[in-house]
Design a protein around this motif. Structure first.
Motif, short mmCIF file in Angstrom:
data_model
loop_
_atom_site.label_atom_id
_atom_site.label_comp_id
_atom_site.label_asym_id
_atom_site.label_seq_id
_atom_site.Cartn_x
_atom_site.Cartn_y
_atom_site.Cartn_z
N UNK A 136 -23.15 37.12 4.38
CA UNK A 136 -23.06 37.91 2.87
C UNK A 136 -21.68 37.70 2.24
N UNK A 138 -19.34 35.49 2.87
CA UNK A 138 -19.00 34.21 2.52
C UNK A 138 -19.71 33.72 1.03
N UNK A 139 -21.23 34.28 0.86
CA UNK A 139 -21.59 34.19 -0.66
C UNK A 139 -20.83 34.85 -1.62
N UNK A 142 -17.69 32.78 -2.24
CA UNK A 142 -18.08 31.42 -2.98
C UNK A 142 -18.34 31.53 -4.22
N UNK B 123 -16.03 24.10 -3.88
CA UNK B 123 -16.73 25.34 -3.87
C UNK B 123 -18.28 25.20 -3.82
N UNK B 126 -19.28 24.05 -0.70
CA UNK B 126 -19.65 24.87 0.30
C UNK B 126 -20.54 26.02 0.25
N UNK B 127 -20.87 26.14 -1.27
CA UNK B 127 -22.13 26.93 -1.47
C UNK B 127 -23.52 26.38 -0.84
N UNK B 130 -23.44 26.62 2.84
CA UNK B 130 -23.55 27.96 3.18
C UNK B 130 -25.18 28.17 3.44
N UNK B 133 -26.97 28.25 6.47
CA UNK B 133 -26.87 29.25 7.28
C UNK B 133 -26.33 28.85 8.84
#
Lengths: 330, 330
Positions: A136, A138-139, A142, B123, B126-127, B130, B133
């Motif tokens: 959460x 990291x979300x 970013x 970014x 990474x998003x 992400x 998970x």
């Protein structure tokens, strides 16, 4: 102190003294790379100071909700690193000579190294954030950095022309309020708060950030260079219309006044219209007053958002911060 | 095909055709921002092509270990986005005019926008990552990008002077082999491979990447501009000593030859010593041969690292890739 309202910056900084020191140590340790130039640049930036308001918000958010674990320190350093990374790249883009009263990093190390140092700081912020092992968070980080980067690009596209108040609000949200919001939200996530509570903490941060940036922009127009530690009216010199200027353009100024403002925005200097002439236009239209009233309203909204937080010194500090932000002189 | 060695690029690309198409679609969707300039720049970069070798490696790694889920597509796009982001910032730093036979993005949009577009692409990578998970994958990606950024800075500090073969190897690891390694490792992580297997896949990627960059640097010295799609000898023009040049400096070249090489590295142009004179020096010292032999050795090491993979078309493709990399002409 616990039964009285907090009344000074000193009381707030005393309350968080140990936490803030721990964050400085964390930031210091995080700013070290095996590549010397990166360490040099990031130490220079770190030592340049700054108000550390983003880590402070994160701490107050977490502590006001009963959290006190080490992740608070780690992520406090993270939000300051993200902030620092954006400053490095922004200074390159704005070709800024000074930052916080010292030569900007790009002046000393050149643009190329600063592009890379900024990249590295972003990465380092994510690396340290990753240690908290919380998706959460990291979300949030970013999403935030993308909004900030997009905002900077939007601003570039709008240089030299009058923008609407809505465009201005979007820009300052991305530039400042977004990271204030995320700092507050991260504190809430660390404390395991409900979604509603996280949302309310975010609201506080967003409104505080809007107030902060509106005041920043007013000070750029009205303060002296000695107080500010950087050249005044730099926004107008870069072709940026901020809230007071937008107000003067949109409300009641004469055609001649509007033309004068447009001239400065287009010229991006004061060769044809002076800074004093612009200030006189803003005064005649009560535009600085208008902008400050917007800032006061945002400060009020911030306080309202946390009205139902359980009582504590940390809550009282959060209730005090908006006053500090709108009353500051630099 | 399954009983014979894979013998052509076409066979490998046929084998992965659907996966690679899916990655193009994913990259296309990921490259869209609400800010038009970002979308423009990232689409321009995406459409510039490139060999897509990093996604290809990730796919082959995952598939050779029996994985076939969507995360393979997502992360294939991620490694290509990271690669693209580094190119944008590198082109700014090198003040490059062309990339892949077209004007570089910074020539078209200017440095400032490209700093931000590069930030945004990092970014976005990474998003998207992400979304999988998986903390291990995020650790790999963050560690990687920092190594790359540090490498670019190290390279800047070494421009215009002779470096050792060790320094060269460190630079090309950071510049290229590191992302090849991580692409292979991510494939292994997705497939739930053991640490030993992940390590071996990483070894393959690292060695392949070293071979790839050594050949790239040789081609920059020896190929023609039409074949390469960019000006030749650009490394020397930027003051970069690559392996063949380092070999000539360190092994058997005369004092006059060494002086000629130093002159070009210092001048960063061919005004006093010509490109042909440098090529003659490299020929006399068998330096290109030496560099190519290093590349062949790395290609062998890559193949050895995966010798005990279970037999499959994907393994056969992995065994073929090193040949493709060292035999290519651009």
């Amino acid at each position: 102190m616990s039964t009285l309202a907090i009344a000074s910056a000193k009381e707030v900084f005393d309350l968080l003294h140990d936490d803030l020191e721990a964050i400085e140590r964390e930031f210091g340790a995080d700013a070290v790379s095996s590549v010397e130039a990166i360490t040099e640049i990031s130490c220079y930036l770190r030592q340049g100071g700054g108000k550390r308001i983003r880590p402070l918000l994160l701490l107050l958010s977490a502590r006001s909700l009963g959290f006190s674990g080490h992740d608070m320190v780690r992520l406090g350093a993270v939000v300051e690193m993200v902030h620092t990374a954006t400053l490095v790249h922004d200074d390159i883009i704005d070709a800024a000579d000074t930052r916080r009263g010292r030569p900007s990093a790009n002046t000393t190390w050149g643009n190329s190294k600063c592009v890379l140092a900024g990249d590295w700081l972003y990465m380092q912020a994510f690396r340290v954030a990753l240690e908290a092992r919380n998706f959460r968070i990291l979300d949030l980080l970013i999403g935030l950095t993308q909004q900030m980067v997009e905002g900077e690009l939007l601003q570039m596209e709008r240089l030299g022309r009058a923008i609407s108040a809505d465009e201005y609000n979007d820009l300052i949200y991305r530039k400042t309020a977004c990271l204030f919001e995320v700092s507050m939200r991260i504190g809430a996530v660390l404390a395991g708060a409900s979604e509603d509570r996280e949302q309310a903490m975010g609201e506080y941060g967003r409104n505080l950030g809007m107030a902060f940036q509106i005041v920043d922009d007013v000070l750029d127009l009205t303060a002296s260079e000695e107080v500010l530690g950087k050249p005044v009216a730099s926004d107008l010199r870069e072709g940026k219309a901020t809230l007071a200027v937008i107000h003067a353009l949109e409300n009641g100024s004469t055609a001649a006044e509007r033309a004068a403002i447009h001239t400065v925005l287009t010229d991006q200097d004061f060769s044809r219209v002076t800074h004093d002439e612009i200030l006189a236009i803003l005064r005649r239209n009560h535009s600085v007053e208008f902008a400050m009233n917007e800032a006061f309203a945002c400060a009020d909204a911030a306080r309202s958002a946390i009205a139902d937080l359980p009582d504590s010194d940390y809550k009282r500090a959060l209730l005090w911060v908006p006053d500090f932000v709108v009353a500051r002189e630099k």
